[in-house]
Scaffold this active site. Structure first.
Site, PDB file in Angstrom:
ATOM      1  N   GLN A 103       0.839  -1.201   0.000  1.00 21.06           N
ATOM      2  CA  GLN A 103       0.000   0.000   0.000  1.00 21.06           C
ATOM      3  C   GLN A 103       0.876   1.255   0.000  1.00 21.06           C
ATOM      4  OE1 GLN A 103      -2.235   1.645   3.452  1.00 21.06           O
ATOM      5  NE2 GLN A 103      -4.060   1.094   2.284  1.00 21.06           N
ATOM      6  N   TYR A 211      -6.138  10.675   4.050  1.00 23.12           N
ATOM      7  CA  TYR A 211      -4.730  10.869   3.727  1.00 23.12           C
ATOM      8  C   TYR A 211      -4.601  11.655   2.407  1.00 23.12           C
ATOM      9  CZ  TYR A 211      -3.921   7.536   7.503  1.00 23.12           C
ATOM     10  OH  TYR A 211      -3.897   6.917   8.726  1.00 23.12           O
ATOM     11  N   GLN A 464     -14.150  -8.967  35.361  1.00 25.88           N
ATOM     12  CA  GLN A 464     -14.576  -7.592  35.089  1.00 25.88           C
ATOM     13  C   GLN A 464     -15.094  -7.404  33.661  1.00 25.88           C
ATOM     14  OE1 GLN A 464     -14.532  -4.828  37.281  1.00 25.88           O
ATOM     15  NE2 GLN A 464     -14.196  -6.414  38.817  1.00 25.88           N
TER      16      GLN A 464
END
Length: 691
Positions: A103, A211, A464
């Site tokens: 990329q 971008y 949790q």
């Protein structure tokens, strides 16, 4: 479910991909100053190739060192010396049957000014000092970097036009000169040529997420009056010149994908009429196809609308598939899209329904490098991405220290080249607690060949995390528990539920080692005033359902994410909530995406926020707070007070075990209260460290 389409091959241009699974680009931070791939980077990508992925697209890869570096530890193709190291990485990926596209990227105005102009100097200094420069730099940047950015003592980033800096990026922005635009076009094309010479299978142009390439497309960031601005044709000129140039110099058979934000999503944050919309994005996709693009990788949004391309936990899987479908109906080349896909079944359905041709998985490939193999074989538990955003947040944070991003679900990230020793030899391990730390340690120890038993005092595993998954739209958090328990059972872990761990029980088990993951307890200090302590609640009471408040006036003390999510639950039940926070801002230190996700719903529900206020007194039907600056007192009416002031380690059993002569290995919140990633990281280190 038969995954025929997901398993079937398909071509992008002349390149045949063995299946429809794509590892989409996601920077983790395994690079180095000079832009060549490190051994850790190659191990990281190769592990995903081993896992059956059809196509791997690299992280953002810079083509320009002066204004285009997005991080110090970034891959690059800006020089010829990058060709051979990249070729080695390509060979390692391709030998497993995967294809590799690179990329090509430039951050534009979304750059951090600290990086503008400094990378060439850093490369030279690193060579001259034989690595000492990097150690000094990463010692200074955690404190100096944010300070320089906050005071704008950094060079300007570049954009098509002078404009406001991007949300989260900050700094100043200047307009590119025409000669600089021409130079950047050349650098993108030259970068693609180097990728071609390295034997990679194609390139992707990153015209998404705000971008530089997308900045030229957007009227928000491009108000030029020359041939690069104004009409859609002119705004696309920069991208099309690069696309056509690559096709000319690398040949028409060298595939080029364009990753395109087809909607800037400003309307979704309450700014309709700003930027371009899906209608414009579809037009762009058609023009790109006409100019030689071999595939369109459909995405959306940018840094200003961050949560609409890198979604937090509240977003529904597949919520933006309509965008990919609109593009697929308009073009004849293959369409790739992420679409927040989190299961093989969802992936297959979106292929069957003609939404897209390839399934792009970014964060899911970080969470489980063997996603494809597990999906297509039907064997093994896929560790699902829970959209906690820790990968991106930790990558951004750790970049200042020269280290990599981390995954809450997968603590093996960054350790891909380190084989897990299988030396347990059936020795017994007792793990106390089944929260994220306990489950992770148990799973890894079982994979090593230990005989592992988890002791849990409650009827349900999760600790949790059960509370974290309770607020509205946070259910994906519970995927961690489901997947970890399933993986533990696959590897032979035994569970003793509804069992209180005691010294006597542990002695009777006579384990080789004891791992204590006993968690934490909520902090409940005393305050001034004449009140019944039992009537003051903590967030846990609300989140676990022990207490259900409806249509009440509630004062919630503390605005961390637990506090804000508790407030969400209360608002859902018709309560009028006032949040009291000692700091000058709500949720101080919390990653901005999480705040952006939860605050709109709280504001819509009419939540009041008192910042810079300290709870001084609790009375009958009211609280009194004190302003930390003015010392003025404020009375606020309420029916109920809920404290969300954090937790402290639960160490009672650990102390008893230590007194009895045992030396438990302490991990997770009972050692230091933290996040899921802190717990799993500590569990990994403990589990691989037992000899």
């Amino acid at each position: 479910m038969d995954l025929k389409m997901l398993a079937s091959p398909m071509k992008i241009g002349s390149c045949e991909i063995k299946n429809r699974v794509v590892m989409s680009p996601m920077m983790v931070g395994f690079g180095q100053f000079d832009g060549t791939p490190t051994e850790r980077m190659m191990n990281y990508y190769e592990e995903r190739a081993k896992g059956g992925t059809g196509l791997i697209i690299t992280e953002i890869t810079r083509v320009d060192d002066k204004t285009g570096a997005a991080a110090f530890n970034q891959l690059a193709v800006s020089h010829d010396y990058h060709i051979e190291p990249l070729a080695e990485m390509a060979r390692r990926i391709q030998r497993h049957g995967a294809k590799l596209f690179v990329q090509l990227h430039h951050p534009g105005r979304q750059n951090v000014g600290l990086l503008v102009g400094t990378v060439p100097l850093s490369i030279k200094m690193q060579e001259m000092t034989k690595g000492a420069y990097g150690k000094l730099l990463f010692k200074l940047t955690p404190s100096a970097g944010p300070l320089l950015l906050d005071h704008n003592i950094v060079p300007s980033s570049v954009a098509p036009s002078k404009c406001e800096p991007a949300y989260f990026a900050g700094g100043r922005v200047r307009a590119l000169r025409k000669n600089e635009i021409k130079e950047l076009e050349r650098e993108f094309i030259d970068g693609a040529v180097r990728v071609f010479k390295a034997g990679c299978d194609g390139v992707e142009l990153h015209a998404a997420h705000g971008y530089l390439l997308q900045q030229f497309l957007s009227p928000v960031t491009n108000n030029r009056t020359d041939e690069y601005g104004g009409s859609l044709e002119n705004r696309m000129r920069f991208l099309l010149n690069i696309l056509r140039g690559i096709k000319t110099e690398c040949g028409k058979n060298f595939p080029v994908i364009v990753r395109l934000s087809v909607d800037e999503c400003y309307e979704m944050i309450g700014q309709p009429g700003k930027g371009y919309t899906l209608e414009d994005g579809v037009k762009m996709a058609k023009i790109l196809e006409q100019n030689g693009a071999d595939a369109i990788d459909v995405s959306c949004a940018g840094y200003d609308t961050f949560n609409y391309w890198l979604e937090p936990v509240s977003f529904e899987p597949g919520w933006r598939k309509y965008m990919a479908k609109a593009v697929k109906e308009a073009v004849s080349v293959p369409v790739l899209a992420a679409n927040l896909i989190r299961s093989p079944e969802q992936a297959e359905k979106q292929l069957e329904d003609g939404i897209q041709d390839f399934i792009s998985l970014g964060r899911p490939h970080i969470a489980d490098p063997y996603w494809t193999e597990k999906a297509l074989s039907g064997k093994g538990t896929i560790k699902r991405c829970i959209c906690c955003l820790n990968c991106f947040e930790s990558m951004q944070h750790n970049a200042y220290m020269g280290t990599n991003g981390e995954c809450s679900v997968n603590p093996f990230v960054g350790h891909e080249g380190e084989p897990l020793l299988k030396d347990g030899n059936g020795r017994k391990i007792a793990v106390i607690g089944s929260g994220p730390a306990g489950l992770t340690a148990a799973d890894i120890l079982a994979q090593r060949g230990f005989d592992v038993t988890v002791i849990e005092k409650h009827s349900q595993p999760g600790g949790q995390l059960l509370l974290a998954a309770a607020p509205p739209k946070k259910g994906k958090t519970a995927w961690f528990i489901e997947d970890a328990v399933a993986s533990c059972k696959e590897h032979g872990v035994k569970f003793m539920m509804n069992t209180e761990a005691t010294v006597a029980l542990i002695r009777e088990m006579a384990p080789y080692a004891v791992v204590a993951a006993t968690g934490s307890r909520p902090i409940k200090p005393k305050f001034g005033g004449n009140y019944n302590e039992d009537e003051v609640l903590v967030s846990d009471d609300i989140l676990c359902g022990r207490v259900k408040l409806e249509n009440r006036e509630v004062a919630l003390i503390g605005s961390g994410m637990t506090g804000l999510e508790t407030a969400q639950m209360l608002c859902e039940n018709g309560c009028k909530v006032t949040v009291v926070e000692m700091a000058d801002e709500i949720a101080p230190g919390t990653w901005m995406q999480h705040k952006d996700d939860v605050l709109p719903s709280l504001n819509k529900a009419g939540t009041d926020f008192l910042v810079g206020e300290k709870l001084a007194e609790i009375g009958d039907g009211y609280i009194i707070t004190e302003n930390l600056k003015t010392k003025e007192k404020l009375k606020t009416n309420c029916d109920t007070v809920v404290l969300s002031l954090g937790s402290r380690p639960d160490t009672e059993l650990i102390k008893e075990l230590s007194k009895s002569g045992m030396k438990p290995i302490v991990i997770g919140d009972c050692l230091k209260v933290g996040r899921i990633a802190d717990a799993t990281k500590a569990a990994y280190e403990a589990a691989v460290g037992i000899e």
